[in-house]
Design an enzyme around this catalytic site. Structure first.
Site, PDB file in Angstrom:
ATOM      1  N   GLY A   1     -18.136  -1.177  -2.682  1.00 60.05           N
ATOM      2  CA  GLY A   1     -18.564  -2.267  -3.671  1.00 60.05           C
ATOM      3  C   GLY A   1     -18.170  -2.375  -5.096  1.00 60.05           C
TER       4      GLY A   1
ATOM      5  N   PHE B   1     -14.028  -3.648   0.723  1.00 62.57           N
ATOM      6  CA  PHE B   1     -14.873  -2.979  -0.129  1.00 62.57           C
ATOM      7  C   PHE B   1     -16.493  -3.198   0.059  1.00 62.57           C
ATOM      8  CE2 PHE B   1     -11.769  -4.206  -3.837  1.00 62.57           C
ATOM      9  CZ  PHE B   1     -10.998  -3.107  -3.457  1.00 62.57           C
TER      10      PHE B   1
ATOM     11  N   TYR C   1       0.966  -1.092  -0.105  1.00 66.21           N
ATOM     12  CA  TYR C   1       0.040  -0.018   0.055  1.00 66.21           C
ATOM     13  C   TYR C   1       0.962   1.225   0.040  1.00 66.21           C
ATOM     14  CZ  TYR C   1      -4.124  -2.841   1.398  1.00 66.21           C
ATOM     15  OH  TYR C   1      -5.211  -3.599   1.580  1.00 66.21           O
TER      16      TYR C   1
END
Length: 303
Positions: free
Chosen positions: A223, A219, A71
């Site tokens: 989504g 998520f 990340y």
């Protein structure tokens, strides 16, 4: 109504091995700006703002941070932001990281790590976080049919004291069985949410509950938009439930996720201090059976 003074403890707790965490945690991917965790405008998160968000999360009771050495963007590293903001770390803080994917220093995606290369990824997480061991390491499956060799390599690092507990990510039920035959799995981190139901269809969510394993969706808010910002367009039923509770659609999505079982955790991420407060407050939102019934068709229509 839910209160902006709600802390993460309102969501209840679960144990990752011997480490108890609040079920409402924090995901750090979005703090890195462009690269992993793109913002709507592609701009990098202000470093001082990211540090303030992390510290505020802990002030709000968050004791479960999700991160990874991969990340990062040209200007930001999630692990190093965590180190700057939170070291020396609170005794109750559990930092969960991931290994498997590879990225070059310039950010290009590389071939997934081989089992022999996983030690280097673990050591990179240790260096960036300033730790002598990692609380939980998730093996992120990279489309391989079997994870036995990779998970076995991590089990050896666990035995060597570099890792306390092990988890797996982006897996199917057969991969969980494969890993459990090698070493205990404390968490499974898969995509899941109101509009994504695969973990229901294949039985993975229920299987985790039966085995006392945390199921940790990612998520859950965005989504299908995945790393992008959550949509500002919502189904009428979701909006109706949100209005009834004086909540936002994102809060209802998080509350719905937590209602899926006491072993289900949430790790929403944000770089916005106000959204952080809203996300944590969602842990105190209690949906009624009528609310859940109104939302169920949205879940049934998900993929």
């Amino acid at each position: 109504m839910i209160s902006e003074t709600t802390t993460a403890s309102a969501a209840g707790t679960w144990k990752l091995g011997d480490r108890e965490v609040d079920r409402l945690g924090f995901g750090t991917m979005r703090l890195t700006g462009n690269g992993m965790g793109d913002s709507a405008d592609g701009a990098p998160t202000d470093r001082d703002l990211a540090v303030r968000v992390l510290r505020r999360a802990v002030e709000l009771g968050v004791n479960h941070m999700d991160t990874a050495a991969f990340y990062f963007s040209p200007l930001r590293s999630a692990n190093e932001l965590i180190n700057r903001a939170l070291a020396p770390y609170p005794d109750d803080l559990v930092i969960v990281t991931k290994v498997g994917p590879g990225r070059s220093p310039s950010g290009e995606w590389l071939a997934p790590a081989t089992p022999a290369q996983l030690r280097g990824q673990v050591e990179e997480n240790l260096r960036q976080l300033g730790r002598d061991h990692l609380d939980v390491v998730n093996l992120r499956r990279m489309n391989q049919d079997s994870i036995a060799e990779h998970f076995g390599a991590l089990a050896e690092l666990r035995d060597a004291g570099l890792i306390r507990h092990l988890g797996i990510s982006d897996v199917k039920p057969e991969h969980l069985a494969e890993a459990q035959a090698i070493a205990p799995v404390v968490c499974v981190q898969n995509r899941y949410g109101l509009d994504h139901r695969l973990a229901d269809d294949n039985g993975l969510l229920d299987s985790c509950g039966e085995q006392g394993i945390a199921f940790v969706p990612y998520f859950a808010i965005s989504g299908d938009r995945r790393e992008a910002s959550a949509s500002d367009t919502h189904h009428d039923e979701l909006l109706a439930v949100a209005r009834a509770h004086g909540a936002t659609p994102a809060q209802v999505r998080l509350a719905w996720t937590l209602h899926r079982g006491p072993h289900v955790l949430a790790i929403p991420g944000t770089r916005d201090p106000d959204h952080l407060i809203e996300n944590v407050a969602a842990g105190g939102l209690r949906l009624s059976q009528d609310d859940l019934a109104r939302l169920q068709p949205l879940h049934e229509s998900g993929v």
